[in-house]
Enzyme design. Sequence first.
Site, PDB file in Angstrom:
ATOM      1  CG  ASP A   1      -2.124   0.944   0.987  1.00 28.82           C
ATOM      2  OD1 ASP A   1      -2.062   1.756   0.039  1.00 28.82           O
ATOM      3  OD2 ASP A   1      -3.100   0.896   1.756  1.00 28.82           O
TER       4      ASP A   1
HETATM    5  C1  BGC Z   1      -4.923   3.510   0.121  1.00 27.98           C
HETATM    6  C2  BGC Z   1      -5.033   2.535  -1.037  1.00 27.98           C
HETATM    7  C3  BGC Z   1      -4.847   3.279  -2.333  1.00 27.98           C
HETATM    8  C4  BGC Z   1      -3.511   3.981  -2.296  1.00 27.98           C
HETATM    9  C5  BGC Z   1      -3.187   4.733  -3.574  1.00 27.98           C
HETATM   10  C6  BGC Z   1      -3.660   4.371   0.053  1.00 27.98           C
HETATM   11  O1  BGC Z   1      -3.719   5.410   0.978  1.00 27.98           O
HETATM   12  O2  BGC Z   1      -4.922   2.804   1.338  1.00 27.98           O
HETATM   13  O3  BGC Z   1      -6.269   1.903  -1.001  1.00 27.98           O
HETATM   14  O4  BGC Z   1      -4.947   2.381  -3.388  1.00 27.98           O
HETATM   15  O5  BGC Z   1      -3.494   4.919  -1.234  1.00 27.98           O
HETATM   16  O6  BGC Z   1      -3.958   5.861  -3.709  1.00 27.98           O
END
Ligand code: BGC
Length: 845
Positions: free
Chosen positions: A253
Amino acid sequence: MSNNWVESTSRREGRGLYRMELNGLILKELIAQMTLEEKASLLSGGGQFYTKTVKRLGIPSMYLSDGPHGIRKQAGAADHLGLNASLPATCFPTAATVANSWDIELGEELGRYLGEEAVAQGVNVLLGPGLNMKRSPLCGRNFEYFSEDPYLAGKMAAAYTRGIQSQGVAACPKHFAVNNQELLRMHNDSIVDERTLREIYLTGFEIAVKEGNPLSLMSSYNRINGTYASENHRLLRSILVDEWGFKGFVVTDWGGSNDRVDGLKAGNHLEMPSTGGDSDREVVSAVKSGRISEALVDEMLDEYLQVLFATIIPENAPAFDMEQHHQFAQKVAIKSIVLLKNDDALLPLNRDTKVAVIGDFAETPRYQGFGSSVVNPTKLDKPFDSLTAGSLNVIGYTTGYKRHGGKDEGLLKAAVDMAQRADAVLLYMGLDERSEAEGMDRKHMRINQNQIDVLNAIAAVNPKIVAVLSGGSPFEMPWLDKCKAVVHGYLSGQAGAGAIADILSGKANPSGKLAETWPISQEETPTFKYFPGVLKTTEYREGIYIGYRYYNTADVSVRFPFGYGLSYTTFEYSDFCVNDQVVSFVITNTGALAGSEIAQVYIGMKDSKIFRAARELKGFAKVHLEAGESKTVSIVLDDKAFRYFNTETGQFEIEAGTYSIEVGASIQDIRLTSEISVAGTNAPIPYDAEKLCSYYTEKVSNVSDSEFAALLGRPIPNSEWDRSKPLGRNDTFFQLSYAKGWVGRLVYLILTARKNKAEKKGKPDLNTLFQYNLPFRGIAKMMGGAVDMAMADAILEVFNGHFFKGFGHLISAWLRKGRAAKDTAMKLANAESPIHKKEAANEHS
Ligand code: BGC
């Protein structure tokens, strides 16, 4: 060499270095042409949402984009919280909504639409679906997730995945795993027993992987039983790959990498976003020092490149048909809307009924959540416009209440005046956008009091109130008896307004059913005492008793049960036939209208020696029937039907005995019942019932330490922060409150002031919340390389009270970083194929 990757053909032959033919060149050979620096560079981001290229070998970059219910491709400044605008895309209903359709085919079709839009925008990997379990209704991201039930969530996620990938785009189920709260999400350790982990928190992913074959998967931010998800070898290799046969790549993530090298070793291929080359240098020196082998880097790269080449988007990809996609978004919303109440068959409204429309949400719809999933819709239907455009007899609209709370007598009075003049009132109400967002959990389950005040006031002058709800997660409804009918659209996307209008007017017959239980109040949720974890850990003391598994087993009354939803017609169930492989029965539409019914198969075992939920969902089908029509429905029972996870044998087992097989219109509305006897696997019973009394009696809302420790099979880890120790990389800005250095405490005060100011205004500041919850390593992981880990360590020294020493280290680390970046850039620019180099050296000698 030609760059025509699109013509490349891949042969999926299982894991390991496998061969892909690229205009005659096989992938293994391509990798052999790369220097170590080049290889490492491909395994981390080149920017916020894209990976790096190796130009001399024609290796393009991969574009990854949010999010689960629409494409969020930022053309300008990119961020991972959805703060900056993105290119217009269709905002489909969110996962919490679509799950209410229980419609696998619809999920797959939606996936195809999402995939088509991804292709049109040049996106290789779509960062979704999200399928974390809804452990508590308070989790701020529940609107992005499907259900409290892993079977339903897994089936929907697999369907989305198949659909997305049918367009040549990789899906990326997330967040793997046990990521069920937003507070301290990058720091928190989910303490969960093995059986609960396997049966509840992993089963959805298992189904998504086995039935959807995703080409990528996102590891979550949190730790699980002490190890970060991003470097959890057991999860990412033993379970995901060896057990489930996952054949894609794993991405962290955003900013969720801890130790890059440990992550790589554990099976995490790609670190996102860019760290300006810092992590790549860590990988290079880990190979040089022998901490990892270059063969491991090759293997990870091979697996990443397979997906890259399998998802190349043609340069002239066609634009998508916005209007047609909008229409489809409306179709999805119609099939997902849940009719919760319809006394005296008030709905559908007939043409003679004079209807007043009240509520700010009728003017400006609440249609999606906040955070990284935010979509910039191609257009947005307004509820009031859709109502007047339809066949309803609308007499007018009034705002009713201030959107984000607070009294307003004028608005209230206007609402009462209008309600008095109407035969029926449509009152639009629900959770406002400040209540649910990524990065924060709700603190309670109430909607704004001013909406309830309006309801009370208009109910006093007009008994025919239809509440039209929106929101991505359950809320308390002590006011329910003031409404004669209730329609819930959840967060129904950019075309949701028209879908609601169709349901209200009877143009469409509601067919959604709740994919989650609606508890009466927050106090009655099984996690009331445990959610959220506020320090180092979150204890999953309720174990397997999540959602209906708790309410239904412990006999706790609920507002609306799991699987519940009404229709304008009625259905009868008959002719039940059961064996251990298939359940079949007949459904008849006994009403006067065509409609769809969602039939649910539940399995339970009364005399079980292990503790279990009274009923568990093991199959379902959505069936469309014309008035008077009957259909035979057959539902196959799969390998999940009778299994439980045995902690002694370390695998799924089947307990021998008599099982109840039930078919219901909801978990509380069981229509057909039978029993069958099933042979077991003869595994030993892993539990000592005396030590697990709460679990055997389902009273899990107040589990004692000793019982939870017995369930875990080890002492409960200490959740306290050790405030006497200096802060470390994995501590958070939140903990600066007890920093030893004044700079640290000052930063804490500034952040807190910003957070409080935003909260006072009623508008959460997602950026500040993110920083608040951010571990210090995040400074290096989230700033695109402006700060590296050595600089982050130096800043930490300052926070820990070593101002001058830390400052000195900061400067020297910064200088070192500059030199290292130059050196890497030079190495990459002058990179030569190691094979050619060797050949040249041989020629020379
Ligand atoms: C989120 C993800 C997301 C990623 C990219 C993170 O803060 O938890 O779900 O895909 O950001 O935007």
